[in-house]
Scaffold this active site. Structure first.
Site, short mmCIF file in Angstrom:
data_model
loop_
_atom_site.label_atom_id
_atom_site.label_comp_id
_atom_site.label_asym_id
_atom_site.label_seq_id
_atom_site.Cartn_x
_atom_site.Cartn_y
_atom_site.Cartn_z
N ASP A 70 0.87 -1.18 0.00
CA ASP A 70 0.00 0.00 0.00
C ASP A 70 0.90 1.22 0.00
OD1 ASP A 70 -2.76 0.85 -0.02
OD2 ASP A 70 -2.34 1.79 1.91
N SER A 71 0.49 2.25 -0.72
CA SER A 71 1.37 3.41 -0.83
C SER A 71 0.55 4.68 -0.99
CB SER A 71 2.30 3.23 -2.03
OG SER A 71 1.54 3.05 -3.21
N ASP A 98 3.18 11.74 -9.72
CA ASP A 98 4.55 11.91 -10.23
C ASP A 98 4.82 13.28 -10.86
OD1 ASP A 98 5.48 9.53 -9.30
OD2 ASP A 98 5.36 8.47 -11.21
N LYS A 149 13.78 7.02 -11.32
CA LYS A 149 12.78 7.06 -10.25
C LYS A 149 12.97 5.88 -9.28
CE LYS A 149 7.91 6.63 -9.13
NZ LYS A 149 6.52 6.43 -9.54
P1 IMP Z 1 -1.75 1.95 -4.25
O1 IMP Z 1 -0.82 1.67 -3.14
O2 IMP Z 1 -1.36 1.24 -5.51
O3 IMP Z 1 -3.18 1.77 -3.84
O4 IMP Z 1 -1.56 3.50 -4.62
C1 IMP Z 1 -2.19 4.51 -3.92
C2 IMP Z 1 -2.09 5.85 -4.62
O5 IMP Z 1 -0.94 6.55 -4.16
C3 IMP Z 1 -1.93 5.81 -6.13
O6 IMP Z 1 -3.17 5.71 -6.78
C4 IMP Z 1 -1.28 7.17 -6.39
O7 IMP Z 1 -2.24 8.19 -6.38
C5 IMP Z 1 -0.39 7.34 -5.19
N1 IMP Z 1 0.98 6.84 -5.44
C6 IMP Z 1 1.59 5.78 -4.84
N2 IMP Z 1 2.84 5.60 -5.32
C7 IMP Z 1 3.01 6.56 -6.25
C8 IMP Z 1 4.10 6.89 -7.11
O8 IMP Z 1 5.16 6.25 -7.16
N3 IMP Z 1 3.90 7.94 -7.92
C9 IMP Z 1 2.76 8.67 -7.94
N4 IMP Z 1 1.71 8.40 -7.18
C10 IMP Z 1 1.83 7.36 -6.32
#
Ligand code: IMP
Length: 196
Positions: A71-72, A157, A177
């Protein structure tokens, strides 16, 4: 071969995690390939750790083999760490990444450069049927640009300038990146933990 099921459907993430697992005699299988594609996990947690755990646990409960979920998101200091776990849906249900960037820029219109600090966070949780759990966190500090720049990458990004650079992630190559990104770091940490 020891199979590990990945919660993610993102091909880039599946390939990257697969490369690491193969060094430890494990093979990454997507949940679609494992035939557990017909359910969606609700991300009800308030932290990246909680959400990655929820996703990994849902699949472990069904499949009974080791699982990995990540998750991010983006935390911006001047707005109290938002959008955080709501990064994907910041501008509302069904919004696009562009909508999210426009919303963020709007909230930060009068914020001077030195107060535009932010960080990307990535948390990977790996769960084993015997109860063992590995949690790998990676962060990338930086700041939010005053306008969107670059066509590369995804999500926020075009607005994120990592520390030590003047370009946004959107203006970097994928290799550039990955060498500094939150996900590059959480993956490296997972590799370290598997080695221990
Ligand atoms: P998930 O962890 O794939 O659910 O990502 C959650 C959201 O965080 C993504 O939809 C992006 O909006 C944002 N996000 C996470 N990592 C990145 C990245 O490396 N670049 C840009 N946006 C990010």
């Amino acid at each position: 071969m020891n199979k590990v099921i990945l919660a993610s459907r993102n091909e880039g993430k599946i390939r990257e995690i697969g490369e690491i697992l193969s060094k430890f005699g494990m093979v990454a299988v997507s949940r679609d390939d494992y035939g557990i594609d017909k359910f969606e996990v609700e991300e009800t947690g308030e932290t990246f750790e909680e959400n990655s755990y929820i996703k990994a646990k849902a699949i472990l409960d069904i499949a009974g083999v080791p699982t990995i979920a990540d998750d991010s998101g983006l935390e911006v200091d001047c707005i109290g760490g938002r959008p955080g776990v709501y990064s994907a849906r910041f501008a509302g249900p069904g919004c696009t990444p562009y909508d999210n960037n426009v919303k963020l820029l709007g909230l930060m219109k009068h914020i001077p450069e030195e107060e535009r600090t932010a960080r990307f966070v990535s948390v990977i949780t790996m769960l084993f049927p015997d109860g063992r759990k590995l949690v790998a966190r990676g962060e990338c500090k930086g700041r939010i640009a005053e306008e969107m720049r670059g066509e590369g990458g995804f999500g926020y990004d075009p607005l994120f300038i990592p520390e030590g650079f003047s370009k946004t992630f959107g203006e970097m190559t994928a290799d550039e990146k990955n060498s500094v990104s939150h996900r590059g770091r959480s993956l490296a940490r997972l590799e370290e933990m598997l080695g221990e």
